[in-house]
Design a protein around this motif. Structure first.
Motif, PDB file in Angstrom:
ATOM      1  N   SER A 181       3.006  12.616  -4.413  1.00 40.13           N
ATOM      2  CA  SER A 181       3.340  11.497  -3.728  1.00 40.13           C
ATOM      3  C   SER A 181       2.562  10.271  -4.123  1.00 40.13           C
ATOM      4  O   SER A 181       2.634   9.317  -3.533  1.00 40.13           O
ATOM      5  CB  SER A 181       3.649  11.786  -2.402  1.00 40.13           C
ATOM      6  N   ASP A 182       1.532  10.645  -4.809  1.00 41.32           N
ATOM      7  CA  ASP A 182       0.454   9.352  -5.172  1.00 41.32           C
ATOM      8  C   ASP A 182       0.240   9.368  -6.804  1.00 41.32           C
ATOM      9  O   ASP A 182       0.430   8.211  -7.327  1.00 41.32           O
ATOM     10  CB  ASP A 182      -0.893   9.770  -4.704  1.00 41.32           C
ATOM     11  N   LEU A 183      -0.083  10.469  -7.335  1.00 34.57           N
ATOM     12  CA  LEU A 183      -0.664  10.740  -8.619  1.00 34.57           C
ATOM     13  C   LEU A 183       0.464   9.952  -9.631  1.00 34.57           C
ATOM     14  O   LEU A 183       0.161   9.367 -10.638  1.00 34.57           O
ATOM     15  CB  LEU A 183      -0.906  12.164  -9.086  1.00 34.57           C
ATOM     16  N   GLY A 184       1.807  10.404  -9.499  1.00 35.38           N
ATOM     17  CA  GLY A 184       2.795   9.950 -10.362  1.00 35.38           C
ATOM     18  C   GLY A 184       2.933   8.481 -10.333  1.00 35.38           C
ATOM     19  O   GLY A 184       2.627   7.718 -11.311  1.00 35.38           O
ATOM     20  N   PRO A 185       3.363   8.120  -9.281  1.00 34.15           N
ATOM     21  CA  PRO A 185       3.388   6.326  -9.121  1.00 34.15           C
ATOM     22  C   PRO A 185       2.261   5.717  -9.380  1.00 34.15           C
ATOM     23  O   PRO A 185       2.273   4.468 -10.017  1.00 34.15           O
ATOM     24  CB  PRO A 185       4.056   6.280  -7.601  1.00 34.15           C
ATOM     25  N   ALA A 186       0.976   6.053  -8.857  1.00 31.42           N
ATOM     26  CA  ALA A 186      -0.170   5.347  -9.339  1.00 31.42           C
ATOM     27  C   ALA A 186      -0.612   5.355 -10.682  1.00 31.42           C
ATOM     28  O   ALA A 186      -0.843   4.425 -11.333  1.00 31.42           O
ATOM     29  CB  ALA A 186      -1.422   6.116  -8.545  1.00 31.42           C
ATOM     30  N   HIS A 190       4.007  -5.915 -14.640  1.00 26.66           N
ATOM     31  CA  HIS A 190       3.854  -6.423 -13.327  1.00 26.66           C
ATOM     32  C   HIS A 190       4.183  -7.790 -13.071  1.00 26.66           C
ATOM     33  O   HIS A 190       3.499  -8.631 -13.655  1.00 26.66           O
ATOM     34  CB  HIS A 190       2.202  -6.118 -12.718  1.00 26.66           C
ATOM     35  N   ASP A 191       5.162  -7.734 -12.228  1.00 26.37           N
ATOM     36  CA  ASP A 191       5.783  -9.211 -11.711  1.00 26.37           C
ATOM     37  C   ASP A 191       5.895  -9.337 -10.253  1.00 26.37           C
ATOM     38  O   ASP A 191       6.708 -10.084  -9.861  1.00 26.37           O
ATOM     39  CB  ASP A 191       6.643  -9.895 -12.602  1.00 26.37           C
ATOM     40  N   GLY A 192       5.627  -8.251  -9.735  1.00 30.86           N
ATOM     41  CA  GLY A 192       5.901  -7.877  -8.337  1.00 30.86           C
ATOM     42  C   GLY A 192       4.559  -8.158  -7.435  1.00 30.86           C
ATOM     43  O   GLY A 192       3.548  -8.808  -7.845  1.00 30.86           O
ATOM     44  N   PRO A 193       4.509  -7.752  -6.377  1.00 29.93           N
ATOM     45  CA  PRO A 193       3.526  -7.571  -5.533  1.00 29.93           C
ATOM     46  C   PRO A 193       2.386  -6.846  -5.870  1.00 29.93           C
ATOM     47  O   PRO A 193       2.570  -5.894  -6.618  1.00 29.93           O
ATOM     48  CB  PRO A 193       3.820  -7.219  -3.691  1.00 29.93           C
ATOM     49  N   ARG A 194       1.216  -7.098  -5.393  1.00 23.70           N
ATOM     50  CA  ARG A 194       0.101  -5.986  -5.971  1.00 23.70           C
ATOM     51  C   ARG A 194       0.219  -4.871  -5.346  1.00 23.70           C
ATOM     52  O   ARG A 194       0.472  -4.798  -4.087  1.00 23.70           O
ATOM     53  CB  ARG A 194      -1.309  -6.723  -5.338  1.00 23.70           C
ATOM     54  N   LEU A 195       0.017  -3.607  -5.893  1.00 19.84           N
ATOM     55  CA  LEU A 195       0.090  -2.327  -5.583  1.00 19.84           C
ATOM     56  C   LEU A 195      -1.233  -1.673  -5.404  1.00 19.84           C
ATOM     57  O   LEU A 195      -2.168  -1.763  -6.505  1.00 19.84           O
ATOM     58  CB  LEU A 195       0.783  -1.446  -6.649  1.00 19.84           C
ATOM     59  N   HIS A 196      -1.483  -0.975  -4.096  1.00 19.57           N
ATOM     60  CA  HIS A 196      -2.427  -0.363  -3.861  1.00 19.57           C
ATOM     61  C   HIS A 196      -2.213   1.055  -3.502  1.00 19.57           C
ATOM     62  O   HIS A 196      -1.312   1.265  -2.682  1.00 19.57           O
ATOM     63  CB  HIS A 196      -3.374  -0.967  -2.623  1.00 19.57           C
ATOM     64  N   TYR A 197      -2.777   2.238  -3.929  1.00 22.95           N
ATOM     65  CA  TYR A 197      -2.601   3.435  -3.645  1.00 22.95           C
ATOM     66  C   TYR A 197      -3.744   4.227  -2.781  1.00 22.95           C
ATOM     67  O   TYR A 197      -4.949   4.101  -3.159  1.00 22.95           O
ATOM     68  CB  TYR A 197      -2.413   4.264  -4.921  1.00 22.95           C
ATOM     69  N   VAL A 198      -3.422   4.781  -1.827  1.00 25.45           N
ATOM     70  CA  VAL A 198      -4.537   5.377  -0.850  1.00 25.45           C
ATOM     71  C   VAL A 198      -4.043   6.798  -0.786  1.00 25.45           C
ATOM     72  O   VAL A 198      -2.738   7.132  -0.214  1.00 25.45           O
ATOM     73  CB  VAL A 198      -4.533   4.706   0.605  1.00 25.45           C
ATOM     74  N   SER A 199      -4.949   7.652  -1.070  1.00 26.51           N
ATOM     75  CA  SER A 199      -4.395   9.084  -0.985  1.00 26.51           C
ATOM     76  C   SER A 199      -5.211   9.642  -0.094  1.00 26.51           C
ATOM     77  O   SER A 199      -5.103  10.667   0.799  1.00 26.51           O
ATOM     78  CB  SER A 199      -4.574   9.550  -2.352  1.00 26.51           C
ATOM     79  N   ASN A 200      -6.732   9.795  -0.215  1.00 26.91           N
ATOM     80  CA  ASN A 200      -7.847  10.606   0.413  1.00 26.91           C
ATOM     81  C   ASN A 200      -7.671  10.285   1.844  1.00 26.91           C
ATOM     82  O   ASN A 200      -7.661   9.383   2.152  1.00 26.91           O
ATOM     83  CB  ASN A 200      -9.316  10.185  -0.363  1.00 26.91           C
ATOM     84  N   ILE A 234       1.000  -1.199   0.046  1.00 27.65           N
ATOM     85  CA  ILE A 234       0.022  -0.059  -0.071  1.00 27.65           C
ATOM     86  C   ILE A 234       0.805   0.947   0.062  1.00 27.65           C
ATOM     87  O   ILE A 234       1.628   1.390   0.827  1.00 27.65           O
ATOM     88  CB  ILE A 234      -0.842  -0.029   1.381  1.00 27.65           C
ATOM     89  N   ASN A 235       0.667   2.131  -0.833  1.00 27.25           N
ATOM     90  CA  ASN A 235       1.550   3.192  -0.899  1.00 27.25           C
ATOM     91  C   ASN A 235       0.438   4.480  -0.473  1.00 27.25           C
ATOM     92  O   ASN A 235      -0.568   4.633  -1.122  1.00 27.25           O
ATOM     93  CB  ASN A 235       1.838   3.657  -2.515  1.00 27.25           C
ATOM     94  N   ILE A 236       0.890   5.279   0.614  1.00 27.43           N
ATOM     95  CA  ILE A 236      -0.021   6.056   1.340  1.00 27.43           C
ATOM     96  C   ILE A 236       0.784   7.166   1.016  1.00 27.43           C
ATOM     97  O   ILE A 236       1.840   7.564   1.557  1.00 27.43           O
ATOM     98  CB  ILE A 236      -0.079   5.758   2.812  1.00 27.43           C
TER      99      ILE A 236
END
Ligand code: F6P
Length: 535
Positions: free
Chosen positions: A147-152, A162-172, A140-142
């Motif tokens: 710090s969110d929009l670019g990587p997300a 994608h061949d790594g862990p699942r990515l989740h982006y939390v911003s709000n 989880i990228n918080i």
């Protein structure tokens, strides 16, 4: 006469002209197309003719774009309102680069942190760094804003790798965001990245504490499953994140320009260091193009000049970004921050009121979805919306090549429709063929007229790869920079976000019950409503 006045005069003189007429010059399509590597920008479907281009290029020259560009790349403190250099380009500079700020080469430290971030990402991906329950399955990228929009955006864009862990982006800060994300995740195999340049942003720190509490009940050492990306090492330590898990960057990397460094950690985890290097190489190639190509062939400069032409000269207040690429679904949101936080300013670098409109409102959605939603207005509304199409020649699904053909056909059809339109005669012929006549034919035909003569650009590239994505993002970064230089704006501060933050901090206690009498009547009434309904 100033170049601005000459441009305005030239624009007025050409107002009645149809863009299609410009194609009487058989060389126009080629002449109003520029390339950088294999990427091509076609701006021939705009009302910019040879004279307008000449004036626009002269404007860029007169505004000192070349000197400002060189100053930025050399580490000069061009962010004058914050007294900082602007060196996001250092994050993707070549191995031999030496870039000095205040007499110190910043590259060795930057490379050291990048190497640590790569090693960390690869260790997680290979299962050498694990959670309490074994290999990390979810990250989880918080973070929020840059710090969110670019990587997300980039993580979605590079899904085929994608061949790594699942990515989740939390911003709000809305608890719904983190609650919905945590649902279904196993805290024992989840890694949390707290991404915040300042490590003070209220949304990010609140969500980070919520994630830590979620983990705390079930994981013996939550700190071992946290990492941080920040410039504020004291604050990351205070939060309990071990120094070897903190990836820093300097204050001369603006938040919205930070995806190239450790803020891209989520992307590194998803696609690995080698793909991330290709992403940087694409940006570097665009940097080299920006520094070397003459203005009339320079993609970032041309895109900026097209923007200035449409917004400041023609008066079109908005710009639609329309990627015909589902994996670029978050690009419009990313560009909103890039453009609007950078150039949405009413005061020039010298503190005086801006003489012209600030940067445009940027908005958009991927095609073909937008076609079934808001293109109606783009084609037949009373306001002109310059459109920027993006399209890859090839998709990533060989079995679905026919769908990519349909996608491409739709993209080209839209720019053609905007250009060509449909005349009343054509619409009348269509209605007559349907059997209508007389007044009803006229009435129905008028609804089916497309004025056309509406400008668009098309950015076309072979395929959306890490390299191409790097090119695209660097292209837009430099475009925003060039627009800012021409308008006299400091594109690298963001004072306009401060007041709301201050008032929100003060309003928290007021909503909870503190004295509201200092507030305006509308705010008092809204506070009263909240108090009444929050029990
Ligand atoms: O409030 C705006 C802003 O400062 C952006 O410029 C930045 O990208 C975002 O907040 C997040 O900031 P931080 O990375 O410091 O949490």
């Amino acid at each position: 006469m100033s170049l601005w006045s000459e441009l305005a005069k030239h624009q007025r003189a050409g107002e009645g002209r149809h863009i299609l007429d410009l194609f009487e010059d058989a060389g126009r399509a080629a002449d109003f197309t520029a390339t950088a590597g294999e990427m091509r920008l076609d701006y021939s479907k705009t009302n910019i003719d040879a004279r307008a281009r000449e004036l626009l290029v002269a404007l860029a020259e007169e505004s000192g774009v070349a000197a400002a560009r060189d100053a930025m790349f050399s580490g000069a403190k061009i962010n004058e309102t914050e007294g900082r250099a602007v060196l996001h380009v250092a994050q993707r500079a070549g191995d031999a680069a030496v870039i000095e700020v205040d007499g110190t080469d910043v590259m060795p430290e930057l490379r050291e942190v990048r190497a640590r971030a790569y090693a960390f990402a690869e260790d997680v991906r290979a299962g050498r760094i694990v959670g309490q329950g074994g290999a990390i399955t979810d990250v989880i990228n918080i973070g929020i804003g840059g710090s969110d929009l670019g990587p997300a955006m980039a993580t979605l864009a590079l899904a085929p790798w994608h061949d790594g862990p699942r990515l989740h982006y939390v911003s709000n800060v809305d608890g719904a965001h983190i609650a919905d994300t945590l649902k279904g995740l196993n805290p024992e195999t989840t890694l949390v990245i707290v991404a915040s340049k300042t490590f003070t942003t209220i949304e990010t720190m609140t969500n980070a504490r919520t994630a830590r509490d979620w983990m705390a009940g079930l994981v013996a050492d939550p700190g071992a499953q946290f990492a941080a990306v920040s410039t504020a090492r004291d604050k990351t330590a205070e939060f309990g994140i071990a120094p070897e898990r903190v990836f820093g960057f300097a204050d001369w990397v603006g938040g919205r320009y930070s995806v190239w460094g450790p803020i891209g950690l989520g992307l590194m985890l998803a696609v690995g260091a080698a793909r991330f290097e290709e992403f940087l190489a694409g940006a570097r190639a665009m940097d080299q193009h920006f520094c070397a190509a003459e203005f009339a062939q320079n993609l970032p400069v041309l895109l900026a000049l097209v923007g200035i032409w449409h917004n400041q000269i023609c008066g079109h207040a908005t710009r639609a970004v329309l990627p015909y690429d589902q994996r670029l679904a978050r690009l419009p949101a990313y560009l909103q921050q890039l453009e609007m936080e950078s150039n949405g300013k009413r005061v020039a670098m010298d503190g005086r009121d801006l003489e012209r409109q600030s940067g445009p409102v940027v908005w958009g959605e991927p095609g073909t979805n937008g076609q079934h939603a808001f293109y109606q207005l783009i084609h037949q509304g009373t306001r002109v919306v310059p459109c920027e199409f993006l399209l890859a020649a090839k998709g990533h699904e060989p079995d679905l090549a026919h769908q990519h053909q349909l996608l491409a056909a739709n993209c080209l059809a839209q720019s053609e429709a905007l250009l060509r339109g449909r005349s009343l005669e054509e619409a009348r012929a269509i209605m007559a063929a349907k059997g209508l006549d007389g007044a009803e034919l006229d009435r129905q035909a008028r609804h089916r007229v497309f004025p056309g003569n509406r400008p668009s650009t098309t950015l076309i590239y072979p395929q959306l790869t890490p390299f191409t994505l790097g090119q695209i993002l660097a292209l837009y970064e430099h475009r925003v920079f060039v627009e800012g230089v021409i308008l006299g704006i400091n594109s690298f501060d963001q004072w306009g976000v401060e007041l709301g933050k201050e008032l929100a901090t003060a309003l928290g206690p007021v909503i909870a019950g503190a004295d509201a009498s200092e507030k305006d009547p509308s705010t008092r009434a809204l506070v009263a409503y909240l108090r009444a309904h929050q029990d």
